[in-house]
Design a protein around this motif. Structure first.
Motif, PDB file in Angstrom:
ATOM      1  N   ALA A 165      -4.603   3.127  10.024  1.00  0.00           N
ATOM      2  CA  ALA A 165      -6.012   2.733  10.122  1.00  0.00           C
ATOM      3  C   ALA A 165      -6.314   1.607   9.140  1.00  0.00           C
ATOM      4  O   ALA A 165      -7.075   0.659   9.425  1.00  0.00           O
ATOM      5  N   LEU A 166      -5.733   1.691   7.952  1.00  0.00           N
ATOM      6  CA  LEU A 166      -5.930   0.641   6.952  1.00  0.00           C
ATOM      7  C   LEU A 166      -5.329  -0.682   7.429  1.00  0.00           C
ATOM      8  O   LEU A 166      -5.930  -1.759   7.236  1.00  0.00           O
ATOM      9  N   ILE A 167      -4.190  -0.612   8.085  1.00  0.00           N
ATOM     10  CA  ILE A 167      -3.569  -1.841   8.615  1.00  0.00           C
ATOM     11  C   ILE A 167      -4.458  -2.467   9.677  1.00  0.00           C
ATOM     12  O   ILE A 167      -4.633  -3.692   9.747  1.00  0.00           O
ATOM     13  N   LEU A 176     -12.660   4.715  10.625  1.00  0.00           N
ATOM     14  CA  LEU A 176     -11.948   4.811  11.913  1.00  0.00           C
ATOM     15  C   LEU A 176     -11.338   6.197  12.056  1.00  0.00           C
ATOM     16  O   LEU A 176     -10.905   6.803  11.072  1.00  0.00           O
ATOM     17  N   PRO A 177     -11.270   6.792  13.259  1.00  0.00           N
ATOM     18  CA  PRO A 177     -10.605   8.093  13.456  1.00  0.00           C
ATOM     19  C   PRO A 177      -9.111   7.946  13.211  1.00  0.00           C
ATOM     20  O   PRO A 177      -8.497   6.952  13.624  1.00  0.00           O
ATOM     21  N   ARG A 178      -8.604   8.913  12.534  1.00  0.00           N
ATOM     22  CA  ARG A 178      -7.175   8.891  12.233  1.00  0.00           C
ATOM     23  C   ARG A 178      -6.401   9.356  13.461  1.00  0.00           C
ATOM     24  O   ARG A 178      -6.766  10.329  14.086  1.00  0.00           O
ATOM     25  N   GLU A 179      -5.343   8.680  13.753  1.00  0.00           N
ATOM     26  CA  GLU A 179      -4.478   8.985  14.895  1.00  0.00           C
ATOM     27  C   GLU A 179      -3.045   9.008  14.403  1.00  0.00           C
ATOM     28  O   GLU A 179      -2.652   8.228  13.544  1.00  0.00           O
ATOM     29  N   ILE A 221       0.865  -1.183   0.000  1.00  0.00           N
ATOM     30  CA  ILE A 221       0.000   0.000   0.000  1.00  0.00           C
ATOM     31  C   ILE A 221       0.896   1.227   0.000  1.00  0.00           C
ATOM     32  O   ILE A 221       2.004   1.191   0.547  1.00  0.00           O
ATOM     33  N   PRO A 222       0.409   2.288  -0.607  1.00  0.00           N
ATOM     34  CA  PRO A 222       1.221   3.524  -0.585  1.00  0.00           C
ATOM     35  C   PRO A 222       1.153   4.182   0.795  1.00  0.00           C
ATOM     36  O   PRO A 222       0.210   3.973   1.558  1.00  0.00           O
ATOM     37  N   THR A 223       2.153   4.964   1.043  1.00  0.00           N
ATOM     38  CA  THR A 223       2.209   5.675   2.329  1.00  0.00           C
ATOM     39  C   THR A 223       1.242   6.865   2.301  1.00  0.00           C
ATOM     40  O   THR A 223       1.228   7.651   1.348  1.00  0.00           O
ATOM     41  N   SER A 224       0.394   6.974   3.365  1.00  0.00           N
ATOM     42  CA  SER A 224      -0.580   8.091   3.469  1.00  0.00           C
ATOM     43  C   SER A 224      -0.919   8.282   4.939  1.00  0.00           C
ATOM     44  O   SER A 224      -0.437   7.555   5.804  1.00  0.00           O
ATOM     45  N   ASP A 225      -1.804   9.233   5.195  1.00  0.00           N
ATOM     46  CA  ASP A 225      -2.209   9.479   6.578  1.00  0.00           C
ATOM     47  C   ASP A 225      -3.096   8.361   7.111  1.00  0.00           C
ATOM     48  O   ASP A 225      -3.230   8.185   8.320  1.00  0.00           O
TER      49      ASP A 225
END
Length: 629
Positions: A522-524, A607-610, A514-518
């Motif tokens: 959460a995707l993991i 999911l909320p991004r952290e 997967i590409p790196t992003s914010d």
């Protein structure tokens, strides 16, 4: 002008050695040993003349033991030596007849020699004349001792009246007279032997030889000799070709010996006839035409006529002995033909066995041409059957040539030892089957590694184990297509590893980039939850099974929960998911997990991004810390 280069020198060309130095020395030593053996064999060739008639010819008659005896004993020695070679009842009869005739001929030879020695009156001179006077004096003394002993015995008899003035002898006087008579008799015997030796008188020596011969004959007659079987029955003992060929050579040698004995007997007839004619001419020449002869002349002529009669008897005996040897030789020839017949039967049996083997191979080839089995199996079966037929034929031929072994216990022991060594692997395989069938063995479907080859067991037979080979442990379920067969002795002498459990669990993994992003973390977390959901049942069953094993053996607990690992990549992050699944469901579970991951990647995140804690060296938020532990 161009010039051709000279060819390489011949001495530079290396040639292989025919014989090395060691082999050459060994060959020369062997040749030297052979030459020495041949030389000593030639120098000791006279040792084969141990039988008295092997010399042959009339010139050697009487010289077989001429240095030991005066009278010719060769007829008896010949008959005695040949009698030991008789093998049938017919030959035994001829042997006994030859012994009887030879014994009679030797007895007549002794009688003739004694009479002829009695006619000899050598002129005594010197020491012989002195010994003659001594013998005459001793003979007179012995006669006086005998007369004195008779008088004492008569006087000591109570029934006899003693003469007037004659004393009665005591027991001591009789003992002294007997001792004196014995002493004088011994002195007379010694003097007579000295006189015979000094005067050349042969009567004493001939008498000693006669006594020795009669003692040997008494001992020989006391021995019990069986007659044996008749020729046709005795030939049945030659049940093998080797025995028949050996009997053929023995009969050939025996026939040659009989022919030599017959020739010697015929030569003896000629020699005795010549001696008879010479003695008869001497007797006729010694007779006076007027008929006035003294008593000594008449006694001499009478002795000569007795000797001539003995010569006639000896000539007739030698003729009968030659006839007996001829009949004996004819009997040996008959037995020779019987043995030849049996040898031809053995060769016919061998030829019949060879024909059967050849026809069997031809029928086998014809039967194998039918397309019933696979070509490779047909070829293997043809090789096995062909080898079996040839080995059977060879075994039958060996039985015809050498027969069945006699020492069965020894043969069975050697055969058992040989089979144990030759079939050692199969014996260990047989006992290895019991090991594999035990509690800690292997079963069909187990994942095993046998002597470095891994795969899944598909068959366990009494001697062999077959498995379907796989490349490595990560390729379970991807067999190479090769069936690998091992002999079961690996369970005893080799090594094997069983990697199976009840459910055939294995750790599988998949990788997603997967590409790196914010939203990466959460995707993991979403991917981790999806994997947990899809493998929840397999994880629970695997942990239950492993807990039973570890609890039974007192080991630590194992976890079957999926794990997620992150790996940096050039285009982003590689997510590697490891999970437990059954080997049979591996591809199905992998496909379902991929479907869930694709769904996660295409759905919007809720999911909320952290942000990861800056103090966390790995940059993984606390929310997902358990996901990639």
């Amino acid at each position: 002008m161009a010039t051709l280069s000279p060819p390489p020198a011949s001495e530079n060309v290396s040639r292989p050695e025919i014989l090395s130095r060691g082999r050459l020395l060994f060959l020369l030593g062997t040749i030297a040993l052979l030459a020495i053996c041949v030389a000593f064999t030639w120098t000791t060739r006279g040792a084969m003349a141990n039988l008295p008639f092997l010399g042959g010819g009339s010139a050697n008659r009487g010289h077989a033991r001429a240095d030991e005896t005066i009278v010719d004993l060769s007829p008896w020695q010949t008959a005695q030596a040949l009698a030991a070679l008789a093998v049938s009842a017919e030959e035994g009869e001829y042997a006994r007849e030859a012994e009887r005739l030879a014994d009679h001929e030797v007895d007549q030879a002794f009688a003739s020699a004694l009479r002829q020695a009695g006619t000899e009156h050598p002129v005594l001179t010197g020491a012989a004349l002195t010994l003659s006077h001594k013998v005459a004096q001793l003979q007179k003394t012995v006669e006086e001792d005998q007369q004195h002993l008779q008088n004492l015995t008569r006087a000591a008899n109570p029934s006899t009246k003693p003469k007037a003035g004659e004393p009665i002898p005591s027991a001591n006087d009789l003992d002294v007279a007997k001792a004196q008579l014995g002493l004088d008799s011994d002195e007379l015997s010694d003097a007579q032997r000295d006189l015979a030796r000094a005067s050349g008188d042969r009567r004493t020596r001939i008498q000693q030889e006669l006594n020795t011969h009669e003692a040997a004959m008494s001992k020989y007659d006391a021995q019990v000799r069986s007659g044996g079987e008749v020729a046709v029955l005795s030939a049945r003992h030659y049940n093998t070709l080797a025995g028949r060929v050996r009997a053929w050579f023995q009969q050939r040698s025996r026939y040659q010996l009989l022919q030599q004995a017959m020739s010697r007997a015929q030569a003896g007839v000629s020699a005795l006839t010549a001696e008879h004619n010479l003695l008869e001419a001497q007797a006729n020449a010694g007779s006076s035409p007027g008929g006035s002869e003294d008593l000594a002349s008449l006694k001499s002529r009478s002795t000569q006529r007795q000797i001539l009669s003995i010569y006639d008897d000896r000539i007739e005996t030698e003729q009968q002995l030659a006839t007996t040897y001829r009949k004996w030789g004819d009997q040996v020839l008959l037995q020779h033909r019987i043995v030849v017949h049996l040898i031809l039967q053995s060769f016919a049996m061998i030829a019949f066995i060879l024909i059967c083997v050849i026809l069997g191979d031809a029928l086998l080839i014809h039967w194998m041409e039918r397309p019933v089995l696979d070509r490779r199996r047909m070829q293997t079966l043809r090789t096995i059957l062909g080898l079996g037929s040839r080995m059977t034929g060879a075994l039958l031929i060996l039985l015809v040539v050498f027969g069945a072994p006699q020492q069965m216990s020894t043969v069975l022991g050697l055969a058992t030892a040989g089979l144990t060594v030759a079939l050692q692997a199969y014996i260990l395989a047989f006992f290895g089957w019991f090991v594999l069938m035990g509690k800690n063995g292997i079963r069909v479907g187990d994942w095993v590694e046998i002597n470095g080859v891994g795969g899944e067991v598909v068959e366990i037979s009494l001697f062999r184990t077959t498995m379907l080979e796989t490349g490595n442990w990560t390729d379970k379920g991807h067999p190479t297509g090769r069936r690998v067969t091992f002999i079961n002795n690996f369970a005893v002498s080799g090594q094997y590893f069983n990697f199976s459990t009840t459910g055939q669990w294995l750790w599988d993994e998949l990788s997603v980039s997967i590409p790196t992003s914010d939203d990466t973390y959460a995707l993991i977390e979403c991917i981790h939850k999806a994997v947990l959901k899809e493998t929840a049942d397999e994880t629970r069953l695997a942990e239950q099974e492993w807990k039973r094993v570890t609890r039974k053996n007192g080991l630590s607990q194992f976890s079957a929960s999926p794990a997620v690992n992150l790996r940096p990549a050039g285009a982003g992050i590689d997510i590697v998911v490891r999970y437990v699944t059954r080997a049979s469901d591996r591809f199905e579970v992998r496909n379902r997990i991929y479907e869930r991951v694709i769904e996660v990647l295409h759905k919007p995140l809720t999911l909320p991004r952290e942000r990861p804690d800056a103090s966390d060296p790995q940059g993984i938020p606390a929310l997902t810390e358990t996901a990639w532990s």
